[in-house]
Design an enzyme around this catalytic site. Structure first.
Site, PDB file in Angstrom:
ATOM      1  N   ASP A  46     -30.251  12.454  40.091  1.00 19.66           N
ATOM      2  CA  ASP A  46     -31.201  13.550  39.930  1.00 19.66           C
ATOM      3  C   ASP A  46     -32.158  13.574  41.114  1.00 19.66           C
ATOM      4  O   ASP A  46     -32.663  12.544  41.542  1.00 19.66           O
ATOM      5  CB  ASP A  46     -32.005  13.386  38.638  1.00 19.66           C
ATOM      6  CG  ASP A  46     -33.068  14.464  38.500  1.00 19.66           C
ATOM      7  OD1 ASP A  46     -32.685  15.626  38.216  1.00 19.66           O
ATOM      8  OD2 ASP A  46     -34.260  14.170  38.709  1.00 19.66           O
ATOM      9  N   TYR A  51     -39.604  16.384  46.120  1.00 20.02           N
ATOM     10  CA  TYR A  51     -39.710  14.971  46.470  1.00 20.02           C
ATOM     11  C   TYR A  51     -39.696  14.800  47.993  1.00 20.02           C
ATOM     12  O   TYR A  51     -38.644  14.723  48.629  1.00 20.02           O
ATOM     13  CB  TYR A  51     -38.576  14.163  45.853  1.00 20.02           C
ATOM     14  CG  TYR A  51     -38.484  14.256  44.338  1.00 20.02           C
ATOM     15  CD1 TYR A  51     -39.595  14.582  43.555  1.00 20.02           C
ATOM     16  CD2 TYR A  51     -37.284  14.004  43.687  1.00 20.02           C
ATOM     17  CE1 TYR A  51     -39.509  14.659  42.179  1.00 20.02           C
ATOM     18  CE2 TYR A  51     -37.189  14.083  42.301  1.00 20.02           C
ATOM     19  CZ  TYR A  51     -38.301  14.410  41.555  1.00 20.02           C
ATOM     20  OH  TYR A  51     -38.210  14.493  40.191  1.00 20.02           O
ATOM     21  N   LYS A  77     -33.742  20.566  41.116  1.00 18.51           N
ATOM     22  CA  LYS A  77     -34.739  21.363  40.407  1.00 18.51           C
ATOM     23  C   LYS A  77     -35.098  22.610  41.193  1.00 18.51           C
ATOM     24  O   LYS A  77     -34.907  22.669  42.408  1.00 18.51           O
ATOM     25  CB  LYS A  77     -35.987  20.510  40.130  1.00 18.51           C
ATOM     26  CG  LYS A  77     -35.631  19.232  39.362  1.00 18.51           C
ATOM     27  CD  LYS A  77     -36.831  18.358  39.093  1.00 18.51           C
ATOM     28  CE  LYS A  77     -36.400  17.077  38.403  1.00 18.51           C
ATOM     29  NZ  LYS A  77     -35.749  16.128  39.323  1.00 18.51           N
TER      30      LYS A  77
END
Length: 336
Positions: A46, A51, A77
């Protein structure tokens, strides 16, 4: 399709630390950590554009793009578009200020509209060098990033990202979608909608040994009723349950340190590791499909696998309950 049908195992790999969360990690160390996860048989990964402003996706993609695409499950995401221009202001990450100060210097557009969702996916595919994602999470439409404006962001996602991801799922482009958040309220609100429902959710930090009562009150009963599965993110509560000093992405306050010390007293008494107790607790709920601790060193991967396999005596769980260190409503391993 349920997450339990999609995910290849109960232990995955969370890549937030690869975005230089808290510290700057050498590229070779990041790559070695991902390679260690692969070599130890982990097949669910994931990540997210957020990030390190794309850094975690780039580092993960350097390894996974060399592997057979059908051999692993990949999620990222939507909600952040990484722009090809430098950030000139100090980024406002709400309660998570300074979290990725060592990440890429790119400017981040925080937007959950349909157009931004499409752009977010395209950017992630390009950074990672892969042809598809299996699961897409709608990222951080919650109070911790937006304060009182979170409902406004939720509505933007409801009319934008939710509909795009539902369409992609219906077309078979992705297998599942849901929310990836650090708070329970956005998921509760989503599960109450009449519109197309998510297939699952990634709940970070809200189903751990240190913080689980709120999730047990409404969210998890709703999820079970609708057969919606949970991926547990942040099972070590930002590191404090794995020998670190952070809780909720900040230095742990005295009351949390005291609670961890009480937990350690029990784990020492029974001769087990606190990491094993943390991972196995998070997976004991029937809605939990997988847990995805993060890591920045290859050795941590072996520790996580050992923690998952460690034999914990039923007496430990009974003592944990007797010490009021877990909610009476929390399911414990082996029916303890």
């Amino acid at each position: 399709m349920s997450l339990k049908e999609i995910l290849p195992g109960r232990l995955g790999f969370g890549t937030a630390p690869l975005g230089n969360m808290f510290r700057a990690i050498p590229d070779e160390e990041a790559r070695a950590t991902v390679e260690a996860a692969w070599d130890h048989g982990i097949r669910y990964y994931d990540t997210a554009p957020f990030y390190g402003a794309g850094l975690a996706e780039e580092r993960l993609g350097q390894v996974l793009s060399t592997k057979p695409r059908d051999a692993y499950v990949l999620s990222t995401k939507v909600g952040r578009v990484i722009l090809d221009e430098p950030e000139t202001d100090v980024p406002d990450f709400g309660e998570k200020g300074g979290l990725f100060e060592h990440g890429n210097p790119n400017r981040i557009l925080h937007e959950w509209t349909a157009d931004a969702t499409e752009r977010s996916i395209e950017g992630s595919l390009r950074r990672m060098g892969v042809d598809r994602f299996d699961i897409l999470w709608v990222h951080d439409i919650a109070q911790d990033f937006h304060g009182d404006l979170w409902l406004q962001k939720f509505e933007e996602a409801r009319t934008g990202a939710f509909r795009v991801l539902s369409r992609l799922r219906d077309e078979g482009v992705i297998k599942a979608w849901g929310l990836g958040v650090n708070r329970t309220e956005p998921i509760e609100l989503t599960l109450a909608l009449d519109e197309p429902q998510p297939d699952g959710f990634l709940l970070a930090g809200r189903y751990t040994l240190l913080d689980h009562e709120h999730a047990l009150q409404r969210l998890l009963p709703m999820a079970q009723e609708q057969n919606v599965d949970m991926v547990v993110g942040g099972p070590y509560s930002s590191g404090i349950l794995a020998g670190g000093t952070h809780f909720e992405y900040q230095q742990a306050p005295p009351e949390i340190i005291e609670r961890v010390n009480r937990l350690k007293t029990l784990t020492d008494k029974h001769g087990i590791s606190i990491k094993a107790a943390a991972l196995q607790f998070s997976l004991a709920h029937p809605a939990a499909a997988a847990v995805i601790p993060g890591a920045t060193r290859p050795s941590r991967i072996a520790e996580d696998i050992a923690a998952l396999d460690e034999k914990i005596p039923a007496a430990f769980w009974h003592d944990l309950r007797a010490a009021n260190l877990v909610s009476p409503a929390a399911p414990l391993p082996n029916g303890a």
